[in-house]
Design a protein around this motif. Structure first.
Motif, PDB file in Angstrom:
ATOM      1  N   GLU A 111     103.567 140.599 -38.308  1.00  0.00           N
ATOM      2  CA  GLU A 111     104.581 140.509 -37.475  1.00  0.00           C
ATOM      3  C   GLU A 111     104.151 140.710 -36.126  1.00  0.00           C
ATOM      4  N   ALA A 112     103.261 141.865 -35.825  1.00  0.00           N
ATOM      5  CA  ALA A 112     102.883 142.076 -34.566  1.00  0.00           C
ATOM      6  C   ALA A 112     101.621 140.912 -34.044  1.00  0.00           C
ATOM      7  N   LYS A 113     101.334 140.397 -34.759  1.00  0.00           N
ATOM      8  CA  LYS A 113     100.082 139.144 -34.616  1.00  0.00           C
ATOM      9  C   LYS A 113      98.818 140.064 -34.235  1.00  0.00           C
ATOM     10  N   THR A 114      98.710 140.983 -34.981  1.00  0.00           N
ATOM     11  CA  THR A 114      97.273 141.991 -34.848  1.00  0.00           C
ATOM     12  C   THR A 114      96.676 141.939 -36.014  1.00  0.00           C
ATOM     13  N   THR A 115      96.611 140.985 -36.830  1.00  0.00           N
ATOM     14  CA  THR A 115      95.876 141.056 -38.382  1.00  0.00           C
ATOM     15  C   THR A 115      94.464 141.051 -37.965  1.00  0.00           C
ATOM     16  N   PRO A 116      93.808 141.747 -39.012  1.00  0.00           N
ATOM     17  CA  PRO A 116      92.358 141.897 -39.210  1.00  0.00           C
ATOM     18  C   PRO A 116      91.670 140.247 -39.088  1.00  0.00           C
ATOM     19  N   ASP A 117      90.384 140.340 -38.989  1.00  0.00           N
ATOM     20  CA  ASP A 117      89.716 138.919 -39.196  1.00  0.00           C
ATOM     21  C   ASP A 117      89.638 138.916 -40.551  1.00  0.00           C
ATOM     22  N   ILE A 118      89.145 139.711 -41.291  1.00  0.00           N
ATOM     23  CA  ILE A 118      88.884 139.727 -42.443  1.00  0.00           C
ATOM     24  C   ILE A 118      89.659 140.597 -43.403  1.00  0.00           C
ATOM     25  N   VAL A 119      90.206 140.387 -44.829  1.00  0.00           N
ATOM     26  CA  VAL A 119      90.795 141.338 -45.634  1.00  0.00           C
ATOM     27  C   VAL A 119      90.082 141.291 -46.855  1.00  0.00           C
ATOM     28  N   MET A 120      89.902 142.507 -47.473  1.00  0.00           N
ATOM     29  CA  MET A 120      89.172 142.365 -49.063  1.00  0.00           C
ATOM     30  C   MET A 120      90.355 142.995 -50.039  1.00  0.00           C
ATOM     31  N   GLU A 121      90.637 142.003 -50.828  1.00  0.00           N
ATOM     32  CA  GLU A 121      91.551 142.313 -52.018  1.00  0.00           C
ATOM     33  C   GLU A 121      91.578 141.466 -52.840  1.00  0.00           C
ATOM     34  N   GLY A 122      92.452 141.046 -53.633  1.00  0.00           N
ATOM     35  CA  GLY A 122      92.565 140.326 -54.700  1.00  0.00           C
ATOM     36  C   GLY A 122      93.514 139.058 -54.425  1.00  0.00           C
ATOM     37  N   PRO A 123      93.459 137.958 -55.273  1.00  0.00           N
ATOM     38  CA  PRO A 123      94.370 136.975 -55.162  1.00  0.00           C
ATOM     39  C   PRO A 123      95.847 137.057 -55.022  1.00  0.00           C
ATOM     40  N   GLU A 124      96.142 138.105 -55.905  1.00  0.00           N
ATOM     41  CA  GLU A 124      97.650 138.282 -55.734  1.00  0.00           C
ATOM     42  C   GLU A 124      98.205 138.666 -54.205  1.00  0.00           C
ATOM     43  N   PRO A 138      91.703 128.389 -44.781  1.00  0.00           N
ATOM     44  CA  PRO A 138      90.858 127.644 -45.839  1.00  0.00           C
ATOM     45  C   PRO A 138      89.422 128.050 -45.831  1.00  0.00           C
ATOM     46  N   LEU A 139      88.764 128.668 -46.990  1.00  0.00           N
ATOM     47  CA  LEU A 139      87.480 128.916 -46.954  1.00  0.00           C
ATOM     48  C   LEU A 139      86.555 127.849 -47.697  1.00  0.00           C
ATOM     49  N   ASN A 140      86.975 126.677 -47.754  1.00  0.00           N
ATOM     50  CA  ASN A 140      86.190 125.423 -48.483  1.00  0.00           C
ATOM     51  C   ASN A 140      84.768 125.466 -48.196  1.00  0.00           C
ATOM     52  N   ASP A 141      84.401 125.578 -46.955  1.00  0.00           N
ATOM     53  CA  ASP A 141      82.993 125.412 -46.633  1.00  0.00           C
ATOM     54  C   ASP A 141      82.071 126.190 -47.266  1.00  0.00           C
ATOM     55  N   LEU A 142      82.723 127.459 -47.736  1.00  0.00           N
ATOM     56  CA  LEU A 142      81.896 128.728 -48.182  1.00  0.00           C
ATOM     57  C   LEU A 142      81.530 128.217 -49.661  1.00  0.00           C
ATOM     58  N   TRP A 143      82.343 127.307 -50.480  1.00  0.00           N
ATOM     59  CA  TRP A 143      82.402 127.017 -51.718  1.00  0.00           C
ATOM     60  C   TRP A 143      81.413 125.931 -51.815  1.00  0.00           C
ATOM     61  N   THR A 144      80.116 126.291 -52.362  1.00  0.00           N
ATOM     62  CA  THR A 144      79.409 125.159 -52.799  1.00  0.00           C
ATOM     63  C   THR A 144      79.218 124.713 -54.175  1.00  0.00           C
ATOM     64  N   ASP A 145      78.705 123.677 -54.623  1.00  0.00           N
ATOM     65  CA  ASP A 145      78.836 123.274 -56.262  1.00  0.00           C
ATOM     66  C   ASP A 145      77.942 124.339 -56.862  1.00  0.00           C
ATOM     67  N   PHE A 346      87.134 138.064 -50.517  1.00  0.00           N
ATOM     68  CA  PHE A 346      87.554 138.350 -49.046  1.00  0.00           C
ATOM     69  C   PHE A 346      88.472 136.959 -48.649  1.00  0.00           C
ATOM     70  N   GLY A 347      89.191 137.263 -47.662  1.00  0.00           N
ATOM     71  CA  GLY A 347      90.043 136.309 -47.090  1.00  0.00           C
ATOM     72  C   GLY A 347      90.028 136.390 -45.736  1.00  0.00           C
ATOM     73  N   LEU A 348      90.377 135.288 -44.757  1.00  0.00           N
ATOM     74  CA  LEU A 348      90.360 135.276 -43.425  1.00  0.00           C
ATOM     75  C   LEU A 348      91.728 135.098 -42.943  1.00  0.00           C
ATOM     76  N   PHE A 349      92.126 135.856 -42.081  1.00  0.00           N
ATOM     77  CA  PHE A 349      93.696 135.750 -41.367  1.00  0.00           C
ATOM     78  C   PHE A 349      93.276 134.574 -40.278  1.00  0.00           C
ATOM     79  N   ASP A 350      94.139 133.945 -39.982  1.00  0.00           N
ATOM     80  CA  ASP A 350      94.279 132.944 -39.135  1.00  0.00           C
ATOM     81  C   ASP A 350      94.485 133.490 -37.638  1.00  0.00           C
ATOM     82  N   ASN A 351      93.554 134.000 -36.708  1.00  0.00           N
ATOM     83  CA  ASN A 351      93.977 134.535 -35.536  1.00  0.00           C
ATOM     84  C   ASN A 351      93.555 133.774 -34.286  1.00  0.00           C
ATOM     85  N   GLY A 352      93.272 132.490 -34.735  1.00  0.00           N
ATOM     86  CA  GLY A 352      93.074 131.268 -33.512  1.00  0.00           C
ATOM     87  C   GLY A 352      91.821 131.430 -32.796  1.00  0.00           C
ATOM     88  N   ASP A 353      90.734 132.154 -33.322  1.00  0.00           N
ATOM     89  CA  ASP A 353      89.491 132.327 -32.493  1.00  0.00           C
ATOM     90  C   ASP A 353      88.561 131.868 -33.404  1.00  0.00           C
TER      91      ASP A 353
END
Length: 455
Positions: A111-124, A138-145, A346-353
């Motif tokens: 809500e305050a637009k101060t989310t972290p760049d990375i957060v560690m948790e689960g898919p839920e 999206p993290l598609n570029d990290l996923w290789t065959d 890990f997931g990445l919040f969209d902070n525009g940087d």
């Protein structure tokens, strides 16, 4: 040779200060001077820019829930030091969350637009909640065959749990486990209740579970187990307890609907209410999963439904005298359980940087993909790698007991935490248990739950 030596001497002695004298002796110097100055200036600027770039630092933030020693700043600092040995230009600042206030902290940051760049948790959280709300990248570029093949060789359910409904990957997984429960073997032996357990496979039937509860109470051990329902913390334990009793399923295969209204699940909830009415088990609306664990390790109760491999190390120094941990699968009608799984990454919040995004991805790659570091990264969780190529992490270590929990992975069922409307479901689940614990009609209370969770 003499002219060149004299000219060099003149230049050095004058330090380019007496330009008129130099140009009188060497006419060509006057013509070359502007170019020489520009060249020198260009080289100086290039050197400064190069040094500045080398010293430039990208600051990124990581917020992590307490996933084993990823909640231990000393261990995390060791991992950060290893990362900075390879990437000295990226500074990672860590904030440690807990499962009591962590979700609220993330919500406030969104809500305050101060989310972290990375957060560690689960898919839920990463996929079913924040990505579904459009807050994650999206993290598609990290996923290789190669990565996908390695993970699929270990468990075919993991890859899909990292994908959103739009097909993009919003989570990059590190570790996984099969959640289980635990009993106090000392109390069970004293009550002659171990006879109801297959001690080789650490499994038991629903009938054996009921008989063991009765034996414990008759021997003076009460409370036996606590069905915690003050909030969502640790709710994977109560979900697995209910669904396993009569081989129910929590959702449909497509992860679009919740199926607690099935005959098997209604029967399971009814059985727990009957056991509570008989005084063999207790619904407790004042505690969550973490608090249930605390009551088990201090000797108040004789089993815990909120348990997994990481809890062994987490509670090693908290165990009351006389308690002997004996991990168990959840009871099932035929003795073959279907355990809930947990996956973390890990997931990445969209902070525009873009610069921070690139740095954050380098951190994730190092933690999860580096052949040496990934073993330490997973070891610190206390769980098991999502990759088939990363094995035997605990033998001969201070966490050697964690290796015993690998036996439960064979019983891992569907990883359903990405089902539609998951956040609402978690809220409705503990409210459902409270109403049933208060004596509500099981079928009616489940109907209310289903109405609220299925869109």
């Amino acid at each position: 040779e003499m002219r060149e030596r004299d000219w060099s001497s003149d230049v050095c002695s004058s330090d380019l200060g007496d330009v008129s004298a130099l140009t009188q002796q060497h006419p060509s110097f006057k013509e070359d001077l502007p170019m020489k100055k520009l060249t020198a200036l260009f080289l100086s600027l290039l050197l400064v820019l190069t040094m500045t770039a080398a010293l430039a630092e990208t600051d990124i933030t990581l917020w992590t829930f307490p996933i084993g020693d990823w909640g231990n700043s000393e261990k995390v600092d060791e991992m950060l030091a290893a990362f900075n040995a390879v990437h000295p230009d990226i500074k990672v600042t860590v904030e440690y969350l807990d499962y009591t206030n962590g979700d609220a902290q993330i919500t406030t940051a969104i809500e305050a637009k101060t989310t972290p760049d990375i957060v560690m948790e689960g898919p839920e959280r990463l996929v079913a909640n924040w990505a579904a709300a459009g807050k994650m990248l999206p993290l598609n570029d990290l996923w290789t065959d190669e990565t996908i093949a390695d993970i699929n060789a270990n468990n075919a359910s993991v890859v899909a749990t990292c994908q959103g409904a739009d097909g993009n990957y919003y989570m990059y997984p590190l570790c996984m486990t099969a959640h289980c429960m635990v009993i106090n073997k000392t109390a069970f032996e004293a009550a002659d209740a171990m006879q109801y357990i297959d001690q080789e496979t650490h499994t038991w039937t629903t009938e054996g579970f009921e008989n063991a509860l009765r034996a414990l109470v008759n021997a003076g051990y009460f409370p036996t187990g606590l069905i915690y329902c003050s909030g969502q913390g640790g709710d994977q334990g109560t979900r697995a307890l209910v669904t396993n009793l009569y081989d129910g399923r929590f959702t449909n295969e497509e992860h679009t609907l919740y199926t607690m209204d099935s005959e098997a699940n209604i029967k399971g909830l009814t059985k727990l209410q009957e056991l509570a009415n008989e005084g063999l088990i207790t619904f407790d609306a004042s505690i969550n999963g973490g608090e249930e664990i605390a009551l088990f390790v201090n000797g108040t109760s004789q089993m815990a439904f909120c348990w997994n491999a990481a809890q062994v190390a987490n509670n090693k120094d908290k165990l009351a005298d006389g308690i002997e941990l004996f991990p168990m699968a959840f009871p099932s009608e035929d003795g073959v359980p279907r355990l809930d799984g947990g996956v973390w990454g890990f997931g990445l919040f969209d902070n525009g940087d873009d610069e921070k995004v690139a740095a954050a991805k380098e951190f994730i790659r190092f933690i999860c993909d580096d052949e040496t570091q990934v073993r330490n990264s997973v070891y610190n969780t206390g769980y098991f790698s999502v990759r088939a190529s990363v094995t035997d992490l605990y033998t001969g270590t201070e966490k050697a007991a964690n290796a015993d929990y690998a036996m439960f992975v064979q019983y891992l069922g569907d990883i359903y935490q990405v089902t539609t409307n998951w956040t609402t479901q978690r809220y409705e689940w503990w409210n459902l248990l409270q109403r049933i614990g208060d004596g509500g009609n099981v079928a009616d209370e489940v109907a209310t739950y289903i109405k609220n969770v299925n869109l």
